[in-house]
Design an enzyme around this catalytic site. Structure first.
Site, PDB file in Angstrom:
ATOM      1  N   ASP A 103      11.031   0.273  -9.833  1.00 17.84           N
ATOM      2  CA  ASP A 103      11.617   1.031 -10.982  1.00 17.84           C
ATOM      3  C   ASP A 103      12.792   0.211 -11.397  1.00 17.84           C
ATOM      4  OD1 ASP A 103       9.960   2.880 -11.850  1.00 17.84           O
ATOM      5  OD2 ASP A 103      10.588   4.544 -10.357  1.00 17.84           O
TER       6      ASP A 103
ATOM      7  N   CYS B 253       6.007 -18.489  -5.048  1.00 16.46           N
ATOM      8  CA  CYS B 253       6.469 -18.089  -3.370  1.00 16.46           C
ATOM      9  C   CYS B 253       5.522 -18.635  -2.247  1.00 16.46           C
ATOM     10  CB  CYS B 253       7.123 -16.715  -3.210  1.00 16.46           C
ATOM     11  SG  CYS B 253       7.989 -16.716  -1.802  1.00 16.46           S
TER      12      CYS B 253
ATOM     13  N   GLU C 220      12.462  16.419   1.422  1.00 17.24           N
ATOM     14  CA  GLU C 220      13.216  15.363   1.673  1.00 17.24           C
ATOM     15  C   GLU C 220      14.130  15.125   0.421  1.00 17.24           C
ATOM     16  OE1 GLU C 220      10.691  11.779   3.131  1.00 17.24           O
ATOM     17  OE2 GLU C 220      10.215  12.045   1.457  1.00 17.24           O
TER      18      GLU C 220
ATOM     19  N   HIS D 175      10.875 -16.511  -7.489  1.00 20.39           N
ATOM     20  CA  HIS D 175      10.038 -15.380  -8.238  1.00 20.39           C
ATOM     21  C   HIS D 175      10.647 -15.398  -9.588  1.00 20.39           C
ATOM     22  CE1 HIS D 175       8.131 -13.635  -4.592  1.00 20.39           C
ATOM     23  NE2 HIS D 175       9.244 -14.231  -4.064  1.00 20.39           N
TER      24      HIS D 175
ATOM     25  N   TYR E  75       0.991  -1.356  -0.057  1.00 21.40           N
ATOM     26  CA  TYR E  75       0.260   0.065   0.053  1.00 21.40           C
ATOM     27  C   TYR E  75       0.806   1.089  -0.074  1.00 21.40           C
ATOM     28  CZ  TYR E  75      -3.733  -3.042   1.156  1.00 21.40           C
ATOM     29  OH  TYR E  75      -4.885  -4.100   1.205  1.00 21.40           O
TER      30      TYR E  75
ATOM     31  N   GLU F 251       9.145 -13.878 -11.832  1.00 17.71           N
ATOM     32  CA  GLU F 251       8.770 -12.578 -12.615  1.00 17.71           C
ATOM     33  C   GLU F 251       9.940 -11.468 -12.233  1.00 17.71           C
ATOM     34  OE1 GLU F 251       7.709 -13.677  -9.626  1.00 17.71           O
ATOM     35  OE2 GLU F 251       7.283 -12.273  -8.023  1.00 17.71           O
TER      36      GLU F 251
HETATM   37  N1  GLN Z   1       5.545 -15.546   3.284  1.00 17.59           N
HETATM   38  C1  GLN Z   1       6.199 -16.531   2.758  1.00 17.59           C
HETATM   39  C2  GLN Z   1       7.576 -16.628   3.252  1.00 17.59           C
HETATM   40  O1  GLN Z   1       8.401 -15.554   4.073  1.00 17.59           O
HETATM   41  C3  GLN Z   1       6.346 -16.361   1.247  1.00 17.59           C
HETATM   42  C4  GLN Z   1       6.938 -15.022   0.771  1.00 17.59           C
HETATM   43  C5  GLN Z   1       6.799 -14.582  -0.645  1.00 17.59           C
HETATM   44  O2  GLN Z   1       5.709 -14.897  -1.046  1.00 17.59           O
HETATM   45  N2  GLN Z   1       7.600 -13.804  -0.938  1.00 17.59           N
HETATM   46  O3  GLN Z   1       8.424 -17.747   3.173  1.00 17.59           O
END
Ligand code: GLN
Length: 534
Positions: A73, A383, A152, A509, A56, A511
């Site tokens: 970015d 994940c 800032e 990940h 958020y 992505e």
């Molecule tokens: N909360 C989970 C962990 O810490 C997965 C983390 C995530 O999805 N980046 O292992």
């Protein structure tokens, strides 16, 4: 090239104009001319990095290969340049102060009063120049977060002023502003731009190039007027009009010779206009695609535009390389349950379960996973999404009804996802997860092996919990296979259900490692499975 050239990108009038995209697009144009380019972002907040900020506050948290939790970015920089960034590419005020204070405690400034100028500004300048001197880049483009005039960002702006003075022709400032269109008056308004440039000038910086963000095309009269009022050459006023995709922005700037103007100003030879063939081919494919692929993204932050930025971009790239338009449907995980999942998800060709932290929305992820598994809909869990795949399977197939991750329920009987050993003594929350790129070995014959086309891969991580290998045999016997693991630790990186068309969960990940000219193979394979499922 003899000397590294430094380009600063500042922003005025309002935030959210897309400084990151302008920086990345300019970087792309210079890279296309054969220069070695890197892009850096300075964030004026006090946090050491955005790793402790929730989406958020700050959208997605990006992760670099060397394990830095970074501003999103940097994701744009990598997607555009196809070159990895590191922790040196994202610096916050907090890091600058931390470094100066550490030096002060060591006695490095013994006897002196430590001040914003010169000590903080020197540390900022050192971090700018580090990329040029240590990594030998031809161009270092530095994006200054925030808007000119913010309290800032003053030390950063002051550092830009000093560097412009010190480096002369080897340094310039590109300032991004906004030209609003007042519909009632049928007029564009350049006053906010004039004021914003004045503000920069008051701080001692004369911008060299202006980029005007606008929703409608501006006439030459307008750009000439801006040039006149702002002490900028007419050809150094560039407009960035809204385009259907951010990936068209480099071409928008190229058509206005922005790179040529900059090269000339820096005394560099211009040479022929580069073709940017792979880039244009990608855009052509995007234009040519007529059929769609419907992907459902399940997460608890779907209402936020930037919370899953890298996933959105990876899906888009994967769809385009599969000659499809991406039709992305967002499902709030808190609103999904076993009673409505089938109805809501029935039209999806593929379902992606997003990463995340904490209990909120978790049951909706289980409902979506159960639906995908029982209806054999291609599914990618990332994940936390992968961890949910494991939990849902344990509960529904292995009969471990209270199976859970100890993140959600520390006292559960079946801790199928558990805190990693190395995390057990961690007390500091910042920068302490398992972060960055690690090796993974894939089992031949698995869907992920087929996707990557090789056994040894490297992907980036950000987690504290892992698949509990105590249960490995039980899962494998029941049909969920562990097909990817870390060669040093045996940590389970990938699970699959081979009896289904495409059901893959990854602890890493993918992505964070998908670019315009080099889309991530797992995403390409997932989207292909979704298309085949249509
Ligand atoms: N909360 C989970 C962990 O810490 C997965 C983390 C995530 O999805 N980046 O292992």
């Amino acid at each position: 090239m003899a000397d590294t050239k430094y380009i600063f990108v500042t922003g005025g009038v309002v935030s959210s104009l897309g400084k990151g995209i302008i920086a990345a697009s300019l970087g792309k144009l210079l890279q296309a001319r054969g220069y070695k380019v890197t892009i850096q972002k300075f964030d004026p907040y006090i946090n050491i990095d955005p790793g402790t900020l929730n989406p958020y506050e700050h959208g997605e948290c990006y992760v670099t290969v060397d394990g830095h939790e970074a501003d999103l970015d940097l994701g744009h920089y990598e997607r555009f340049l196809n070159v990895p960034t590191t922790r040196s590419n994202n610096i916050t005020t907090g890091r600058i102060y931390q470094s100066v204070i550490n030096k002060e405690r060591k006695g490095d400034y013994l006897g002196k009063t430590v001040q914003v100028v010169p000590h903080i500004t020197d540390e900022i300048k050192r971090n700018v120049k580090l990329l040029g001197s240590k990594y030998k880049f031809d161009f270092v483009i530095t994006e200054i977060g925030g808007t000119v005039g913010d309290i800032e960002s003053l030390p950063f702006i002051e550092s830009v002023r000093q560097l412009k003075w010190e480096l002369g022709k080897n340094c310039m400032c590109v300032h991004l502003t906004y030209v609003p269109y007042i519909a009632a008056a049928k007029e564009f308004k350049t006053k906010p731009t004039q004021h914003s440039v004045k503000q920069l000038q008051e701080l001692g910086i004369q911008p060299d190039v202006l980029v005007l963000r606008t929703e409608h095309l501006l006439s030459n009269d307008i750009t000439r007027k801006v040039a006149l009022f702002c002490n900028v050459d007419a050809d150094a006023v560039v407009q960035s009009v809204d385009v259907p995709t951010i990936y068209e922005v480099p071409l928008v700037l190229q058509r206005q010779n922005m790179d040529v103007t900059i090269l000339k100003k820096m005394g560099l030879e211009v040479g022929p206009t580069p073709e940017m063939k792979p880039w244009n081919e990608f855009l052509q494919k995007k234009t040519n695609a007529t059929e769609t692929v419907k992907i459902g993204l399940v997460g608890k932050y779907v209402e936020l535009q930037d919370a899953y930025k890298s996933i959105d971009e990876s899906l888009l790239q994967a769809a385009i390389y599969n000659d499809r338009k991406l039709d992305l449907h967002l499902f709030h995980s808190e609103k999904l349950n076993e009673n409505n999942a089938a109805e809501l998800l029935k039209d999806m060709d593929g379902i992606l379960i997003a990463p995340g932290f904490g209990q909120r929305g978790i049951e909706g992820k289980f409902a979506a996973l159960k639906y995908a598994r029982e209806h054999d809909v291609p599914c990618l869990g990332i994940c936390l999404g992968m961890q949910c795949m494991v939990i849902e399977y344990a509960r529904d197939v292995l009969g471990m009804t209270d199976a859970n991750s100890t993140e959600m329920e520390p006292n559960t009987e079946y801790k199928v996802i558990d805190l990693m050993e190395e995390q057990k003594n961690v007390t500091n929350m910042g920068g302490s997860m398992r972060l960055g790129a690690y090796d993974c070995v894939l089992k031949k014959g698995s869907k992920s092996y087929e996707a990557y086309g090789k056994e040894h891969i490297q992907e980036r991580h950000r987690h504290r919990f892992e698949f509990n290998s105590q249960y490995r045999d039980q899962f494998e016997a029941a049909g969920m296979k562990c097909v990817g693991e870390n060669p040093e630790t045996g940590l389970v990186e990938v699970v699959e259900i081979p009896s289904l068309k495409w059901f893959v969960g990854v602890q890493f990940h993918p992505e964070y490692n998908s670019t315009v000219v080099n889309p991530n193979p797992l995403f390409v394979s997932f989207v292909k499975a979704a298309i085949d499922n249509k």
